[in-house]
Design a protein around this motif. Structure first.
Motif, PDB file in Angstrom:
ATOM      1  N   THR A   7       2.036   3.046  -7.838  1.00 33.08           N
ATOM      2  CA  THR A   7       1.557   3.048  -6.454  1.00 33.08           C
ATOM      3  C   THR A   7       2.113   1.832  -5.722  1.00 33.08           C
ATOM      4  N   LEU A   8       2.018   0.663  -6.353  1.00 28.20           N
ATOM      5  CA  LEU A   8       2.495  -0.563  -5.722  1.00 28.20           C
ATOM      6  C   LEU A   8       4.018  -0.562  -5.591  1.00 28.20           C
ATOM      7  N   TYR A   9       4.706   0.060  -6.523  1.00 30.04           N
ATOM      8  CA  TYR A   9       6.166   0.148  -6.463  1.00 30.04           C
ATOM      9  C   TYR A   9       6.609   0.860  -5.188  1.00 30.04           C
ATOM     10  N   HIS A  10       6.020   2.014  -4.931  1.00 29.53           N
ATOM     11  CA  HIS A  10       6.389   2.768  -3.725  1.00 29.53           C
ATOM     12  C   HIS A  10       5.875   2.087  -2.459  1.00 29.53           C
ATOM     13  N   ALA A  11       4.682   1.484  -2.528  1.00 36.34           N
ATOM     14  CA  ALA A  11       4.145   0.776  -1.361  1.00 36.34           C
ATOM     15  C   ALA A  11       5.048  -0.387  -0.982  1.00 36.34           C
ATOM     16  N   ALA A  12       5.550  -1.123  -1.980  1.00 35.61           N
ATOM     17  CA  ALA A  12       6.436  -2.254  -1.704  1.00 35.61           C
ATOM     18  C   ALA A  12       7.729  -1.791  -1.036  1.00 35.61           C
ATOM     19  N   ALA A  13       8.276  -0.682  -1.515  1.00 38.58           N
ATOM     20  CA  ALA A  13       9.511  -0.160  -0.917  1.00 38.58           C
ATOM     21  C   ALA A  13       9.282   0.248   0.537  1.00 38.58           C
ATOM     22  N   PRO A 222       6.568  10.847  -5.853  1.00 38.92           N
ATOM     23  CA  PRO A 222       5.153  11.223  -5.791  1.00 38.92           C
ATOM     24  C   PRO A 222       4.805  12.116  -4.605  1.00 38.92           C
ATOM     25  N   THR A 223       3.661  12.760  -4.724  1.00 44.80           N
ATOM     26  CA  THR A 223       3.033  13.491  -3.621  1.00 44.80           C
ATOM     27  C   THR A 223       1.703  12.802  -3.345  1.00 44.80           C
ATOM     28  N   PRO A 224       1.739  11.683  -2.612  1.00 47.93           N
ATOM     29  CA  PRO A 224       0.484  10.924  -2.411  1.00 47.93           C
ATOM     30  C   PRO A 224      -0.552  11.752  -1.659  1.00 47.93           C
ATOM     31  N   CYS A 225      -1.766  11.685  -2.110  1.00 54.93           N
ATOM     32  CA  CYS A 225      -2.827  12.469  -1.479  1.00 54.93           C
ATOM     33  C   CYS A 225      -4.159  11.745  -1.613  1.00 54.93           C
ATOM     34  N   VAL A 226      -5.101  12.166  -0.799  1.00 47.89           N
ATOM     35  CA  VAL A 226      -6.466  11.672  -0.857  1.00 47.89           C
ATOM     36  C   VAL A 226      -7.363  12.863  -1.149  1.00 47.89           C
ATOM     37  N   ILE A 227      -8.118  12.778  -2.244  1.00 43.37           N
ATOM     38  CA  ILE A 227      -8.954  13.881  -2.708  1.00 43.37           C
ATOM     39  C   ILE A 227     -10.385  13.623  -2.263  1.00 43.37           C
ATOM     40  N   GLU A 228     -10.985  14.613  -1.641  1.00 43.65           N
ATOM     41  CA  GLU A 228     -12.359  14.489  -1.143  1.00 43.65           C
ATOM     42  C   GLU A 228     -13.165  15.690  -1.612  1.00 43.65           C
ATOM     43  N   ASN A 229     -13.840  15.523  -2.720  1.00 44.05           N
ATOM     44  CA  ASN A 229     -14.706  16.573  -3.245  1.00 44.05           C
ATOM     45  C   ASN A 229     -16.154  16.269  -2.887  1.00 44.05           C
ATOM     46  N   PRO A 230     -16.948  17.293  -2.538  1.00 43.27           N
ATOM     47  CA  PRO A 230     -18.346  17.069  -2.165  1.00 43.27           C
ATOM     48  C   PRO A 230     -19.108  16.318  -3.253  1.00 43.27           C
ATOM     49  N   GLY A 231     -19.892  15.342  -2.822  1.00 43.29           N
ATOM     50  CA  GLY A 231     -20.704  14.587  -3.754  1.00 43.29           C
ATOM     51  C   GLY A 231     -19.975  13.486  -4.489  1.00 43.29           C
ATOM     52  N   GLU A 232     -18.667  13.306  -4.215  1.00 44.92           N
ATOM     53  CA  GLU A 232     -17.884  12.282  -4.904  1.00 44.92           C
ATOM     54  C   GLU A 232     -17.211  11.381  -3.880  1.00 44.92           C
ATOM     55  N   PRO A 233     -16.941  10.136  -4.246  1.00 40.50           N
ATOM     56  CA  PRO A 233     -16.212   9.257  -3.325  1.00 40.50           C
ATOM     57  C   PRO A 233     -14.773   9.730  -3.199  1.00 40.50           C
ATOM     58  N   ALA A 235     -10.770   9.778  -3.450  1.00 41.21           N
ATOM     59  CA  ALA A 235      -9.903   9.261  -4.514  1.00 41.21           C
ATOM     60  C   ALA A 235      -8.452   9.353  -4.077  1.00 41.21           C
ATOM     61  N   PHE A 236      -7.686   8.321  -4.415  1.00 51.03           N
ATOM     62  CA  PHE A 236      -6.253   8.285  -4.108  1.00 51.03           C
ATOM     63  C   PHE A 236      -5.471   8.708  -5.343  1.00 51.03           C
ATOM     64  N   SER A 237      -4.403   9.465  -5.129  1.00 47.86           N
ATOM     65  CA  SER A 237      -3.590   9.917  -6.262  1.00 47.86           C
ATOM     66  C   SER A 237      -2.131  10.046  -5.836  1.00 47.86           C
ATOM     67  N   LEU A 238      -1.251   9.832  -6.808  1.00 45.46           N
ATOM     68  CA  LEU A 238       0.184  10.056  -6.586  1.00 45.46           C
ATOM     69  C   LEU A 238       0.613  11.463  -6.982  1.00 45.46           C
ATOM     70  N   PHE A 239      -0.284  12.210  -7.602  1.00 46.12           N
ATOM     71  CA  PHE A 239       0.058  13.519  -8.138  1.00 46.12           C
ATOM     72  C   PHE A 239      -0.352  14.632  -7.179  1.00 46.12           C
ATOM     73  N   PRO A 240       0.347  15.761  -7.224  1.00 43.12           N
ATOM     74  CA  PRO A 240      -0.050  16.890  -6.370  1.00 43.12           C
ATOM     75  C   PRO A 240      -1.492  17.283  -6.659  1.00 43.12           C
ATOM     76  N   PRO A 241      -2.257  17.596  -5.628  1.00 44.07           N
ATOM     77  CA  PRO A 241      -3.678  17.928  -5.850  1.00 44.07           C
ATOM     78  C   PRO A 241      -3.842  19.266  -6.545  1.00 44.07           C
ATOM     79  N   PHE A 250       0.253  13.370   2.004  1.00 41.79           N
ATOM     80  CA  PHE A 250       0.950  12.521   2.974  1.00 41.79           C
ATOM     81  C   PHE A 250       2.402  12.353   2.548  1.00 41.79           C
ATOM     82  N   GLU A 251       3.226  11.989   3.510  1.00 40.04           N
ATOM     83  CA  GLU A 251       4.640  11.798   3.220  1.00 40.04           C
ATOM     84  C   GLU A 251       4.917  10.438   2.601  1.00 40.04           C
TER      85      GLU A 251
END
Length: 542
Positions: A7-13, A222-233, A235-241, A250-251
């Motif tokens: 995550t930090l590798y791609h963020a730095a770039a 990566p395919t960065p995404c933010v996962i929002e499931n009911p009842g859960e906080p 979550a950030f992920s680099l993998f396809p949902p 997100f791009e």
């Protein structure tokens, strides 16, 4: 995966693309354990990089625009203000992002889970630090080195199954497989190893290799995404949902981190409010239950009947008995054959006056009994109401439902009791959405509520937003100025969603200060705008 190496590798770039050849404007801290680095990009745009330390919920994210500092802001590392950024890079073998400056200094973001920090480094020595400055100042800065950078080492393993097998077999077979994989796969953490084992059908080397290759190429592209499931906080992920999950892709990694941080801030804000609300409701319920229990042993109706009976018995004894003491014993006319009844007397009063006194007391007790009956009914109704609010909070799984539950529960717990008997329960007049820790968006619920929000609640310098050329909610952004471009953009997206144009690809949204608005007396519900800016945004739910 917030502080995962990849995550930090791609963020730095991505930060390098935005910040290289720009300027470091200033560094400050407005919140505990939060650091803001303000930059001016090569294109002349203001960009803030916010870094959070010692928190499992945040790492870093960006915000556009120039943030006006408040009184409690602490300026940090002023010696490197207005220096040019020559580049942004991550260590090839550690979670450290370096922002190189043209005067030889480097700002190093150590993104370690519990020890996240920012260091100011020059010539291999730590000059200053955001946290533990006294301890770290003038100590050597040792950057982790490796014979082969993480990504290069993983690429070699992914392209050579024989090398993968050999590395796996070189490990001690008595050590659990997850620990061996952790040791042989540079940059992998426990979560990535668990993911690798979860998608592997068996412990066979070929299966492990195939699963590793799939994960590596997902990490490399990566395919960065933010996962929002009911009842859960969130979550950030680099993998396809997963197909069944609720996720937004997100791009760029930075865009996903920005969205995640907004969602997580809102989630934590609502959870904190929910905890406080549960505590308040529980306290009110306990107080009402205590009052009900205290009233259970007191029955004015029974006392009223006893006093009235005493009055009748004393009336029947007039002329037959003379009151000589503090009490008198008379036959029980209401139950012949039963024992005589002893009735206390008021000194200085004859039997007739004592009878009158008991009748008066019976009348008062009847009134008390009626009031107590009403009070008990009110208490039970209040208890049912508060328990329902508590149940609604407990059952709220999604963020939207929790927001609605909090808006409903934030009104007074007592509805018609005591001194508040004639007061209506106050409901929150507007929908509220926290945009950041200092900025809140208020949204009107209907036309009458819109007018109340705009011309009764908003202050002259508050920002007012509304979809242009479409009906919808008035929105007021408090705590922001026109410099808060990132927050205004987010508020405009929400304002577009709360309009009749919510299904359009792009919606023009008006943004102006409330002082530039006037009522349109010819057309109720409309406003006259003297000065405005228009933003083209994509409608997004809060």
């Amino acid at each position: 995966m917030l502080r995962n190496y990849f995550t930090l590798y791609h963020a730095a770039a991505e930060l390098h693309d935005r910040l290289a050849d720009g300027y470091l404007f200033e560094i400050h801290s407005q919140q505990k354990n939060e650091l803001t680095l303000a930059f001016v990009t090569q294109e002349g745009e203001h960009l803030q990089l916010i870094v959070t330390v010692r928190s499992p919920h945040f790492s870093l994210y960006t915000r556009e625009g120039l943030n006006r500092k408040n009184r409690n802001t602490a300026s940090i590392m002023t010696k490197v203000y207005e220096r040019q950024v020559t580049g942004v890079a991550i260590s090839p073998a550690d979670r450290q992002i370096s922002l190189a400056l043209d005067d030889g200094h480097a700002l190093v973001l150590r993104m370690f889970s519990a020890e996240t920090n920012m260091l100011l480094v020059r010539d291999g020595v730590i000059v200053d630090a955001f946290k533990d400055a006294r301890k770290l100042e003038n100590t050597p800065f040792g950057e982790t080195t490796a014979g082969t950078p993480y990504f290069r080492a993983l690429e070699q393993l992914a392209s050579d199954p024989a090398l993968f097998r050999r590395k796996l077999e070189e490990g001690d077979s008595t050590v659990p497989l997850d620990r061996r994989l952790l040791a042989m796969l540079p940059g992998f953490d426990h979560k990535l190893v668990r993911r690798l084992l979860a998608i592997t059908e068996s412990d066979a080397t070929e299966q492990l290799y195939s699963a590793f290759v799939a994960i590596f190429y997902d990490l490399a592209s990566p395919t960065p995404c933010v996962i929002e499931n009911p009842g859960e906080p969130p979550a950030f992920s680099l993998f396809p949902p997963a197909p069944e999950g609720e996720a937004t892709t997100f791009e760029s990694v930075i865009d996903a981190l920005n969205h995640y941080s907004r969602k997580m801030y809102r989630h934590l804000h609502l959870r904190e409010r929910a905890v406080a609300m549960r505590r308040e409701l529980t306290a009110k319920i306990g107080k009402l239950e205590k009052e009900l229990a205290a009233n259970a042993g007191h029955d004015p109706e029974e006392i009223s009947q006893r006093n009235e009976r005493y009055g009748h018995l004393l009336t029947g004894a007039i002329g037959a008995i003379e009151p000589l003491d503090a009490a008198v014993t008379v036959p029980n006319l209401f139950a012949p054959g039963s024992p005589d009844v002893t009735i206390p007397l008021k000194r200085g009063l004859n039997l007739q006056e004592n009878a009158a006194w008991y009748f008066t007391q019976a009348k008062k007790n009847r009134k008390k009994a009626a009031a107590l009956k009403l009070r008990r009914a009110e208490l039970r109704a209040e208890l049912d109401h508060l328990r329902q609010k508590l149940a609604t909070l407990d059952e709220a799984e999604s963020t939207d439902r929790l927001q609605q539950a909090l808006e409903t529960s934030s009104s007074s717990g007592r509805r018609a009791s005591g001194n508040s008997k004639n007061k209506k329960e106050k409901m929150p007049p507007f929908k509220t959405i926290p945009i950041s820790d200092k900025i809140t968006l208020y949204i009107g619920r209907n036309s009458a509520n819109n007018e109340k929000l705009t011309f009764g609640f908003a202050k002259p310098d508050d920002l007012w937003l509304h979809a242009r050329g479409a009906s919808g909610s008035h929105c007021v952004l408090k705590g922001a100025t026109m410099r808060h471009t990132s927050e205004i953009q987010r508020a405009a997206e929400i304002a577009a969603w709360h309009s009749s144009a919510k299904h359009s690809e792009l919606v023009p949204v008006i943004c102006t200060q409330k002082k530039y608005l006037k009522k349109d007396h010819k057309t109720p519900g409309n406003v006259i705008i003297e000065r405005e800016q228009v933003l083209m945004v994509k409608p997004l739910r809060e």
